[in-house]
Write an enzyme that holds these catalytic residues in place. Structure first.
Site, PDB file in Angstrom:
ATOM      1  N   LYS A  65     -10.769  -8.367  40.554  1.00 45.39           N
ATOM      2  CA  LYS A  65     -10.920  -9.454  39.592  1.00 45.39           C
ATOM      3  C   LYS A  65     -10.655  -8.911  38.205  1.00 45.39           C
ATOM      4  O   LYS A  65     -10.955  -7.752  37.919  1.00 45.39           O
ATOM      5  CB  LYS A  65     -12.337 -10.044  39.631  1.00 45.39           C
ATOM      6  CG  LYS A  65     -12.446 -11.400  38.944  1.00 45.39           C
ATOM      7  CD  LYS A  65     -11.752 -12.485  39.745  1.00 45.39           C
ATOM      8  CE  LYS A  65     -11.823 -13.835  39.056  1.00 45.39           C
ATOM      9  NZ  LYS A  65     -11.229 -14.899  39.884  1.00 45.39           N
ATOM     10  N   THR A 115      -7.042 -25.185  49.124  1.00 44.34           N
ATOM     11  CA  THR A 115      -8.445 -24.839  48.889  1.00 44.34           C
ATOM     12  C   THR A 115      -9.349 -26.013  49.240  1.00 44.34           C
ATOM     13  O   THR A 115     -10.381 -25.848  49.903  1.00 44.34           O
ATOM     14  CB  THR A 115      -8.676 -24.426  47.426  1.00 44.34           C
ATOM     15  OG1 THR A 115      -7.817 -23.334  47.094  1.00 44.34           O
ATOM     16  CG2 THR A 115     -10.122 -24.007  47.201  1.00 44.34           C
TER      17      THR A 115
END
Length: 353
Positions: A80, A146
């Protein structure tokens, strides 16, 4: 925060602090685990209150990406990146400078689009590095896949909780009506669900009301509604010691990352209330599945087939939780860590041979 102790406790391999004076940039890239493959994780730009908050966000989200990839059977690790800045001050020079930091890792970290990063920004970053995915022209963006994964996760939770495959007539509260939340409302509406929605942007809420007949409530009211399912699809940390006592839903299943403010404490609080929690990094893995398929050569049919595995994975996690007497969050983590450790053992045997 004791930096090295924190990194060690969370199991990270590497944390990079990226700084440049011209242009001015402060960024953190956290690489959690690369056992299964290169660390994949999107980049966000936020005006964090301090550097510790930015680091905490990067560390927790990157670990979640490791577990997300493992549970989704994607050959990738977790990473990340956070850029500490006001998004209004975002410039092409800043994005390109960040792209050079990503490129310096030579594929160890592959990034994409997150909060306050647009497809245009991704294209700007890609001028400096090939290690970027999620450009909308290639795959159509992550929201449709998603939201489908979250919808399938809701169906799995309903089957586990009530031994039913039907959703019609159920009451579902959706918090956050961005691209994923809006798409999720469409899936639920098509299955005759009674929708209750909230968003800090009243225009988005009114649009979903018009399209799907949803009942709009104030953002502060969404937690206390008498509904069957609560679907958090906005920012993280919303399941905490303040909000959990208000919850009346039997199931929590939504797209938001890091829904639990404190994973151990608040997963236990939910379990004690008898609420079935669908671990966020499992149910929202559709975005990762989408960008991974883009990386290897996008095949929409293959990507949508893979996202259907979220249903079976969640059923397995719910069963592990029941059999072992643990929270669903712990069950998901155990499943992920088992897959990672099995890969490590296989690699060790191959080296020994």
């Amino acid at each position: 925060m004791l930096l090295f102790e924190t990194v060690r406790e969370m199991g990270h391999e590497q944390v990079l602090f990226c700084h440049s004076k011209n242009p001015e940039i402060k960024a953190i890239i956290a690489i959690h685990d690369t056992t299964l493959g290169p660390a994949m994780g999107a980049t966000r730009i936020l005006p964090y209150i301090n550097e510790e908050a930015a680091l905490k966000d990067a560390l927790r989200l990157s670990r979640g990406m490791t577990y997300k990839a493992a549970c989704a059977n994607i050959p990738a690790g977790g990473g990340k990146a956070v850029i500490i800045a006001n998004p209004e001050n975002k410039t092409d020079d800043l994005l390109r400078a960040y792209g050079r930091f990503v490129d310096s890792l030579n594929g160890r970290f592959i990034t994409g689009q997150d909060v306050n990063i647009t497809p245009d920004d991704v294209r700007t970053i890609s001028q400096e590095t090939k290690y970027v995915v999620g450009v909308s022209e290639k795959s159509g963006g992550p929201a449709p896949i998603t939201s489908l994964g979250v919808f399938l996760g809701i169906k799995a939770a309903v089957e586990s909780r009530w031994q039913s495959k039907r959703l019609d007539g159920m009451k579902v509260a959706v918090q956050g009506l961005g691209n994923v939340g809006k798409n999720l409302c469409r899936h639920l509406h098509e299955h005759d669900v009674q929708l209750f929605v909230s968003d800090v942007d009243p225009i988005k809420a009114e649009e979903v009301k018009r399209l799907f007949g949803a009942t709009v409530v104030e953002p502060t009211e969404i937690y206390s509604l008498d509904v069957d399912i609560f679907a958090p699809c906005a920012l993280g940390g919303i399941l905490n010691s303040h909000t959990i006592p208000f919850l009346q839903a039997s199931i929590i299943a939504g797209a938001a990352n890091n829904q639990l403010e404190n994973e151990q404490l608040h997963s236990q609080m939910l379990a004690k209330k008898g609420i079935l929690y669908s671990p966020d990094y499992v149910i929202n893995a559709g975005g990762l599945i989408n960008v991974y398929n883009e990386m290897i050569g996008y095949d929409e049919e293959k990507a949508f087939k893979q996202v259907h595995n979220i249903y079976d994975t969640l059923l397995a996690i719910f069963e592990i939780a029941k059999e072992q007497g643990v929270t669903t969050n712990d069950a998901a983590r155990r499943l992920a860590e088992d897959r990672i450790n099995n890969s490590k053992r296989s690699k060790s045997k191959a080296i020994a041979a």
